[in-house]
Scaffold this active site. Structure first.
Site, PDB file in Angstrom:
ATOM      1  CG  ASN A   9     -46.029   3.528  37.692  1.00  0.00           C
ATOM      2  OD1 ASN A   9     -46.306   3.831  38.720  1.00  0.00           O
ATOM      3  ND2 ASN A   9     -46.430   3.922  36.385  1.00  0.00           N
ATOM      4  CE  LYS A  11     -49.042   1.458  35.374  1.00  0.00           C
ATOM      5  NZ  LYS A  11     -49.586   1.502  33.862  1.00  0.00           N
ATOM      6  CG  HIS A  97     -47.244   7.306  33.459  1.00  0.00           C
ATOM      7  ND1 HIS A  97     -48.448   6.474  32.950  1.00  0.00           N
ATOM      8  CD2 HIS A  97     -46.392   6.200  33.578  1.00  0.00           C
ATOM      9  CE1 HIS A  97     -48.535   5.592  33.110  1.00  0.00           C
ATOM     10  NE2 HIS A  97     -47.322   5.240  33.177  1.00  0.00           N
ATOM     11  CD  GLU A  99     -51.271   4.614  33.544  1.00  0.00           C
ATOM     12  OE1 GLU A  99     -50.916   4.835  34.836  1.00  0.00           O
ATOM     13  OE2 GLU A  99     -51.223   3.592  32.696  1.00  0.00           O
ATOM     14  CD  GLU A 169     -43.680   4.284  30.531  1.00  0.00           C
ATOM     15  OE1 GLU A 169     -43.524   3.262  31.172  1.00  0.00           O
ATOM     16  OE2 GLU A 169     -44.557   4.989  31.071  1.00  0.00           O
ATOM     17  N   GLY A 175     -49.791  -1.302  29.577  1.00  0.00           N
ATOM     18  CA  GLY A 175     -50.844  -2.373  29.958  1.00  0.00           C
ATOM     19  C   GLY A 175     -51.660  -2.992  29.181  1.00  0.00           C
ATOM     20  CB  SER A 215     -46.488  -4.709  27.684  1.00  0.00           C
ATOM     21  OG  SER A 215     -47.738  -3.922  27.836  1.00  0.00           O
TER      22      SER A 215
HETATM   23  C1  PEP Z   1     -46.079   2.024  32.958  1.00  0.00           C
HETATM   24  O1  PEP Z   1     -46.969   2.177  33.871  1.00  0.00           O
HETATM   25  O2  PEP Z   1     -45.254   3.040  32.940  1.00  0.00           O
HETATM   26  C2  PEP Z   1     -46.198   0.865  32.199  1.00  0.00           C
HETATM   27  C3  PEP Z   1     -45.224   0.791  31.076  1.00  0.00           C
HETATM   28  O3  PEP Z   1     -47.036  -0.038  32.486  1.00  0.00           O
HETATM   29  P1  PEP Z   1     -47.144  -1.635  31.882  1.00  0.00           P
HETATM   30  O4  PEP Z   1     -45.765  -2.303  32.081  1.00  0.00           O
HETATM   31  O5  PEP Z   1     -48.134  -2.472  32.745  1.00  0.00           O
HETATM   32  O6  PEP Z   1     -47.262  -1.452  30.645  1.00  0.00           O
END
Ligand code: PEP
Length: 257
Positions: A9, A11, A97, A99, A169, A175, A215
């Site tokens: 992703n 973003k 997601h 976010e 997630e 992040g 992460s």
């Molecule tokens: C994501 O954007 O779905 C995500 C898991 O980000 P990160 O790997 O940076 O934690």
């Protein structure tokens, strides 16, 4: 057997030239992998989709978008439809997601409508679910997962459900550099699979893929992938560099379940 799926992703990162460079680098690094063994997906920003598709078509890498609207066309300023994403070369769409849930008012109802539209367009939805830190600390993780999974999948037949990829997630791990431990990831994934068995059947649950996201890095992908209910990863930060994403994909591809 569930085929491993690793998705990146991107973003709100990468201009068009930067996206082309990243896609070219991944294509170079991953050319030996076979699409029969692993699904590799990259999800650039809308503006870079067409150019990235030019790079990755005829490779083992597929392309996804980070969101979609549920109508095909109309007076919906600022939105992009599944039909248009397909036209640009997408075969996947990330929906719900955290976010988008946190900053853009996404709810289970909008997630449900969007997943339905993604399926109707013949694309694969990656439907994100997961609890915040406050919810985990209040012992609400399972309740949140039930709400997100049942709400997102409302009205779908078993035939539709098996086409959906679920991304677990935990919001506190996105992040932040904090990864769920393999045991925490497995516990949540097993719980989600149990919910799918209740909503559909054990057979359907056994077919559905559940990715872990939060992460994920080259140094933790293997232990996560060794968990029996972890079928892949949704990767944010580490998908923005050729080396780290290619490393994650190569390590995941070696783990046969
Ligand atoms: C994501 O954007 O779905 C995500 C898991 O980000 P990160 O790997 O940076 O934690």
């Amino acid at each position: 057997m569930r085929k491993t799926i690793i998705a990146g992703n991107w973003k709100l990162y990468k201009t068009i030239p930067e996206a082309i460079e990243l896609a070219n680098g991944l294509k170079r690094e991953l050319f030996q992998l076979d699409a029969q063994d692993i699904e590799i997906v990259i999800c650039p920003v809308y503006t870079a989709l067409t150019e990235v598709f030019e790079v990755i078509q005829n490779s083992a890498i597929g392309m996804g978008a980070q969101d979609a609207y549920w109508q095909d066309e109309g007076a919906f300023t600022g939105e992009v439809s599944c039909k248009m994403l397909k036209d640009a070369g997408c075969t996947y769409v990330i929906i719900g997601h955290s976010e988008r849930r946190q900053f853009f008012g996404e709810t289970n109802e909008t997630v449900n409508k969007k997943v339905k539209a993604v399926l109707a367009a013949g694309l694969t939805p990656i439907m994100c679910v997961g609890e915040t830190l406050a919810e985990r600390e209040a012992n609400k993780t399972f309740a949140v997962l039930e709400d997100h999974v049942a709400g997102g999948l409302k009205g779908f037949s078993a035939e539709d459900a098996v086409k959906i990829v679920i991304a677990y997630e935990p919001v506190w791990a996105i992040g932040t550099g904090k990864t769920a431990t393999p045991a925490q990831a497995q516990e949540a994934h097993a719980y989600i699979r149990g919910l799918l068995a209740k909503l559909y059947s054990k057979e359907v649950a056994a077919k559905m893929r559940i990715q872990y996201g939060g992460s994920v890095k080259p140094d933790n992908i293997e232990e996560l992938m060794h968990q029996p209910d972890v079928d892949g990863a949704l990767v944010g930060g580490a998908s923005l560099k050729v080396d780290s994403f290619a490393d994650i994909v190569k390590k995941a591809a070696k783990i046969r379940k």
